[in-house]
Write a protein that holds these residues in place. Sequence first.
Motif, short mmCIF file in Angstrom:
data_model
loop_
_atom_site.label_atom_id
_atom_site.label_comp_id
_atom_site.label_asym_id
_atom_site.label_seq_id
_atom_site.Cartn_x
_atom_site.Cartn_y
_atom_site.Cartn_z
N THR A 112 2.99 4.53 -1.31
CA THR A 112 2.55 5.58 -2.23
C THR A 112 3.64 6.04 -3.18
O THR A 112 3.39 6.87 -4.05
CB THR A 112 2.05 6.81 -1.43
OG1 THR A 112 3.12 7.32 -0.61
CG2 THR A 112 0.88 6.43 -0.54
N SER B 87 0.83 -1.21 0.00
CA SER B 87 0.00 0.00 0.00
C SER B 87 0.87 1.26 0.00
O SER B 87 0.39 2.33 0.35
CB SER B 87 -0.93 -0.01 1.22
OG SER B 87 -0.16 -0.09 2.42
N TYR C 202 -0.03 4.96 -7.46
CA TYR C 202 1.00 5.62 -6.67
C TYR C 202 0.82 7.13 -6.77
O TYR C 202 0.22 7.65 -7.72
CB TYR C 202 2.40 5.23 -7.18
CG TYR C 202 2.77 3.81 -6.84
CD1 TYR C 202 3.32 3.49 -5.61
CD2 TYR C 202 2.56 2.78 -7.76
CE1 TYR C 202 3.64 2.18 -5.30
CE2 TYR C 202 2.88 1.47 -7.45
CZ TYR C 202 3.42 1.18 -6.22
OH TYR C 202 3.73 -0.12 -5.90
N LEU C 203 1.33 7.84 -5.78
CA LEU C 203 1.28 9.29 -5.78
C LEU C 203 2.53 9.91 -6.42
O LEU C 203 2.46 10.93 -7.09
CB LEU C 203 1.10 9.83 -4.36
CG LEU C 203 -0.17 9.38 -3.62
CD1 LEU C 203 -0.21 10.00 -2.23
CD2 LEU C 203 -1.42 9.77 -4.42
N GLN D 69 -4.70 0.39 -6.62
CA GLN D 69 -4.34 1.70 -6.06
C GLN D 69 -3.21 2.31 -6.87
O GLN D 69 -2.21 1.65 -7.17
CB GLN D 69 -3.89 1.53 -4.60
CG GLN D 69 -3.43 2.80 -3.92
CD GLN D 69 -2.86 2.53 -2.53
OE1 GLN D 69 -2.89 1.41 -2.03
NE2 GLN D 69 -2.32 3.57 -1.90
#
Length: 306
Positions: free
Chosen positions: A53, A51, A175-176, A173
């Motif tokens: 980022t 999880s 990634y940032l 999800q």
Amino acid sequence: FFRYCSLLSMRLVSFFVMFLVVVPLCRGSVGLDVGSSLLPSATTLLGSKSSKTVAVCVTAPAARITPERVQNLRRFLLEPLDADLFAHSGFTSECAPNVSVLQPYAAVSVEPQLSISLLATLLRRSPGAARYRELTDNVVAPAFRSRYGTLWAYRSMSECLRVIKAFEALRGQRYLRVVWSRIDAHWLAPHPPLEALAVERVWVPVGDDFRGINERHAVMSRNTSEVFLTRWESLLSGEAVASLCVRFTNSELFLKIHLARHDVPVSRFPAVAVLDCCDPGQLCAVPSCLSGRHPVTGQVVRFKYR
């Protein structure tokens, strides 16, 4: 007993799948005409879900992957940024590289290094072919004239973005932040914290720009990675012609114009890594070495580029 047999069957299936995928690559029997594409299929190795980022992706030619470099990368880049590792590894030997030294990783793309003749064929088929033949510097190397391996680096970027997307789909999800780097970077101190680097900008270390922008390491947002890491696609599609305004455009100048055309601002942070020296060969265009004292750590180091 039944559980043991089930596990054994799964392991045998995995072995034969790996045999079918990897062994043909080791023997060099790569089918170049896959549908409408001349490119061989890359093998994607997926790690465990996470999880995190931040995604760090490195270009890691088989000959340059060593435990010492991976340890240095993990200590000064991956751990300070709490990042997942992605890599692209091209190989030229009879067998695929041992990417196990990169573990733990999120995903790794492994493929035979594209031949110079194949690179030239791909560029000749591009709408930008006429312009590419006029270039005198390293943007389209080694396909035309120059001894550098720029196109292999662009291919690595493209494959890095592909496996990042595949892993994002697997975990559900995005990634940032995305960090692009090289396995042959020698880190002298921890990477600056990303909280200090504004997300809307591309951040590169202070160093050798060669009239453009230092492209050996960069921090960017996930959205901007679709621009920074897609110069391979822009060359094949011909879109890159708009960024190749002069005949002596090099890869650093190409990046500067490419980012400006997409309205991506660039900022700098103090360099805390250098590129290792390399032995003469196909993957080493500049075998000469420099030495100096790092302004931050005081270490005396030998290096190729800053």
